[in-house]
Scaffold this motif. Structure first.
Motif, PDB file in Angstrom:
ATOM      1  N   VAL A 272      26.666  24.587  45.696  1.00  8.31           N
ATOM      2  CA  VAL A 272      28.170  24.582  45.477  1.00  8.31           C
ATOM      3  C   VAL A 272      28.622  26.160  45.666  1.00  8.31           C
ATOM      4  N   GLU A 273      29.532  26.442  46.631  1.00  9.14           N
ATOM      5  CA  GLU A 273      30.135  27.673  46.757  1.00  9.14           C
ATOM      6  C   GLU A 273      31.487  27.846  45.917  1.00  9.14           C
ATOM      7  N   PHE A 274      31.165  29.002  45.446  1.00 10.32           N
ATOM      8  CA  PHE A 274      32.694  29.422  44.497  1.00 10.32           C
ATOM      9  C   PHE A 274      33.289  30.600  45.154  1.00 10.32           C
ATOM     10  N   ARG A 275      34.569  30.473  45.140  1.00 11.35           N
ATOM     11  CA  ARG A 275      35.558  31.576  45.525  1.00 11.35           C
ATOM     12  C   ARG A 275      36.636  31.865  44.666  1.00 11.35           C
ATOM     13  N   TRP A 276      36.581  33.231  44.089  1.00 12.43           N
ATOM     14  CA  TRP A 276      37.704  33.549  43.042  1.00 12.43           C
ATOM     15  C   TRP A 276      38.905  34.018  43.603  1.00 12.43           C
ATOM     16  N   GLN A 277      39.898  33.931  42.832  1.00 15.94           N
ATOM     17  CA  GLN A 277      41.232  34.475  43.082  1.00 15.94           C
ATOM     18  C   GLN A 277      40.824  35.942  43.424  1.00 15.94           C
ATOM     19  N   ARG A 278      41.746  36.535  44.425  1.00 15.23           N
ATOM     20  CA  ARG A 278      41.536  37.777  44.755  1.00 15.23           C
ATOM     21  C   ARG A 278      42.144  38.822  43.895  1.00 15.23           C
ATOM     22  N   GLY A 279      41.689  40.278  44.152  1.00 13.54           N
ATOM     23  CA  GLY A 279      42.261  41.175  43.148  1.00 13.54           C
ATOM     24  C   GLY A 279      41.573  41.556  41.989  1.00 13.54           C
ATOM     25  N   GLU A 280      41.431  42.917  41.622  1.00 10.65           N
ATOM     26  CA  GLU A 280      40.793  43.198  40.053  1.00 10.65           C
ATOM     27  C   GLU A 280      41.414  42.693  39.051  1.00 10.65           C
ATOM     28  N   ASP A 281      42.787  42.611  39.102  1.00 10.13           N
ATOM     29  CA  ASP A 281      43.534  42.194  37.622  1.00 10.13           C
ATOM     30  C   ASP A 281      44.322  41.077  38.386  1.00 10.13           C
ATOM     31  N   SER A 282      43.722  40.025  38.828  1.00 13.59           N
ATOM     32  CA  SER A 282      44.213  38.864  39.264  1.00 13.59           C
ATOM     33  C   SER A 282      44.984  38.169  38.120  1.00 13.59           C
ATOM     34  N   ARG A 283      46.461  37.554  38.784  1.00 12.89           N
ATOM     35  CA  ARG A 283      47.109  36.753  37.705  1.00 12.89           C
ATOM     36  C   ARG A 283      46.519  35.313  37.408  1.00 12.89           C
ATOM     37  N   GLY A 284      45.624  35.017  38.435  1.00 11.98           N
ATOM     38  CA  GLY A 284      44.638  33.887  38.086  1.00 11.98           C
ATOM     39  C   GLY A 284      45.111  32.528  38.677  1.00 11.98           C
ATOM     40  N   PHE A 285      46.395  32.210  39.005  1.00  8.56           N
ATOM     41  CA  PHE A 285      46.797  31.060  39.341  1.00  8.56           C
ATOM     42  C   PHE A 285      47.860  31.298  40.361  1.00  8.56           C
ATOM     43  N   ASN A 286      48.065  30.056  41.300  1.00  9.33           N
ATOM     44  CA  ASN A 286      48.936  29.741  42.297  1.00  9.33           C
ATOM     45  C   ASN A 286      50.018  28.735  41.849  1.00  9.33           C
ATOM     46  N   GLN A 287      51.018  28.833  42.216  1.00 14.54           N
ATOM     47  CA  GLN A 287      52.065  27.668  41.843  1.00 14.54           C
ATOM     48  C   GLN A 287      52.034  26.665  43.077  1.00 14.54           C
TER      49      GLN A 287
END
Length: 418
Positions: free
Chosen positions: A321-336
């Motif tokens: 399983v490959e995981f990729r996380w939201q980009r950025g050091e202080d990410s908002r963490g969600f997309n609309q």
């Protein structure tokens, strides 16, 4: 969620379900965990899917069917475990309490079209024989885009599908002997056995977690494939049959290893194997917007937002399983999530929600999980009612009114602080 939302707007609504209970992947697929209700917002774990999801959680809590949210995926995000039997009852109450009708043990098999752009009826088969369900608006939450495909909606199927799994649960665990974080022990022991050449496992990165009662654990560590190594296709009945047979064999093989090698599991046993293979991807419709991996990883906003998705990209590829996380050091963490991803091309009185909504394969690898699917469903049911109220097409729905209605019903759209 779609049926509940539509019925609460006063619309005659029928939910057609092939099993004798609701819950989809959460019940028939044996998931027993809601993924995607939460996001990691600027380093803080926050629930970001609300509205009808909150009501469902409240019903589950009253039934003593919830565990505390737990960290998963290398402790990067929260997931919400639940009791499967409680979920079945809570879903019954949510849907029927809204005034929606239910038709269990019925399976859609075809559509009848008024013209190329309009569905007149969905044809169903059941123990009562063949029937047709007529309607003015249809919502395809089949996961496989069945209704959409029969109606002629353009869709995509990946040349290399994400691999399905067969979920199972283990009971009789000695909690004290298992110690802290035994799932790490399971993963380490599996890695050591493979390196020693004594075992071969269908997939790395096993998920083994305690349930509501820590005597019982859920296990997600199978991977189902055809003889040529390709993923089982959930729209092919012969491949599905192979997947069920292979999945149960993998379950017993994996369980035997865990029982024999892992402290605390020596007297454990398999208490349940999911009633169906857990399918992650089949058809994906092509809609007015196609949600992409970049939309997810860059936490993109959309003017027609109807909810949010905070789950990382979770690609079940061959062997791992490959995981990729939201980009950025202080990410908002969600997309609309845009309303346009629910609007399929060519057919005007159809909305598509869930894992078969308009997404690329990697966008779908994130937004296929429960939380964003709940958001899509509530939005679709609400939009269907608004279109009928206003005498408009689904594309003609006033998005501002839709967003206002969703906020009024407790949904979080991602355009204000989480």
């Amino acid at each position: 969620m779609a049926a509940t939302a539509a019925a609460r707007q006063g619309r005659s609504t029928l939910l057609v379900e092939r099993y004798g209970f609701l819950g989809g992947a959460g019940t028939a697929g044996g998931l027993s965990t809601f993924c995607g209700l939460h996001a990691k917002v600027h380093g803080e774990h926050v629930q970001v899917v609300h509205g009808l999801a909150d009501e469902l959680l409240e019903r589950l809590a009253k039934l003593d069917g919830l565990s505390a949210p737990h960290l998963t995926i290398n402790d990067g995000i929260l997931a919400q475990a639940f009791d499967i039997s409680s979920y079945k009852l809570a879903a019954d109450e949510l849907v029927t309490g809204a005034g929606a009708g239910l038709l269990f043990h019925a399976m859609a098999v075809a559509v009848v079209m008024t013209d190329e752009a309009t569905i007149d009826a969905v044809v169903i088969e059941s123990k009562s024989g063949r029937a047709a369900v007529r309607g003015r608006v249809f919502i395809d939450a089949s996961g496989d885009a069945d209704v959409a495909a029969w109606a002629g909606v353009p869709f995509e199927t990946s040349p290399h599908l994400l691999f399905p799994s067969m979920m199972f649960r283990i009971n009789g665990v000695d909690v004290a002997a298992a110690g802290e974080r035994p799932w790490r022990t399971v993963e380490r022991l599996m890695d050591e056995a493979e390196q020693a050449g004594t075992h071969r496992f269908p997939r790395k990165k096993p998920i083994v977690r305690p349930q509501r009662n820590p005597l019982e654990w859920r296990a997600n560590l199978t991977q189902l494939s055809n003889a040529d190594g390709s993923a089982i296709d959930g729209t092919d009945v012969e491949q599905l049959t192979r997947g069920e047979l292979q999945g149960r064999q993998q379950v017993f093989d994996a369980f035997a290893f865990i029982r024999d090698r892992t402290p605390g599991f020596g007297s454990s046993y398999i208490v349940d194997i999911a009633p169906q293979v857990g399918i992650r991807e089949t058809r994906r419709v092509v809609g007015d917007h196609v949600l992409t991996e970049d939309d997810v990883l860059d936490c993109v906003d959309f003017p027609d937002t109807i909810g949010v998705n905070g789950w990382p990209v979770e690609a079940h590829v061959a062997g791992t399983v490959e995981f990729r996380w939201q980009r950025g050091e202080d990410s908002r963490g969600f997309n609309q999530l845009p309303y346009r991803m629910l609007l399929p091309q060519r057919v005007d009185n159809l909305l598509v929600v869930g894992r078969c909504a308009s997404m690329t394969q990697m966008g779908q690898s994130s937004a296929r999980v429960t939380g964003p699917c709940f958001a899509m469903g509530q939005a679709a049911g609400t939009a269907a009612a608004l279109a009928l109220d206003d005498g408009s097409t689904l594309r003609g729905v006033d998005v501002g009114r839709l967003q206002q209605r969703l906020r009024g019903d407790g949904a979080f759209l991602g355009d204000e602080p989480a």
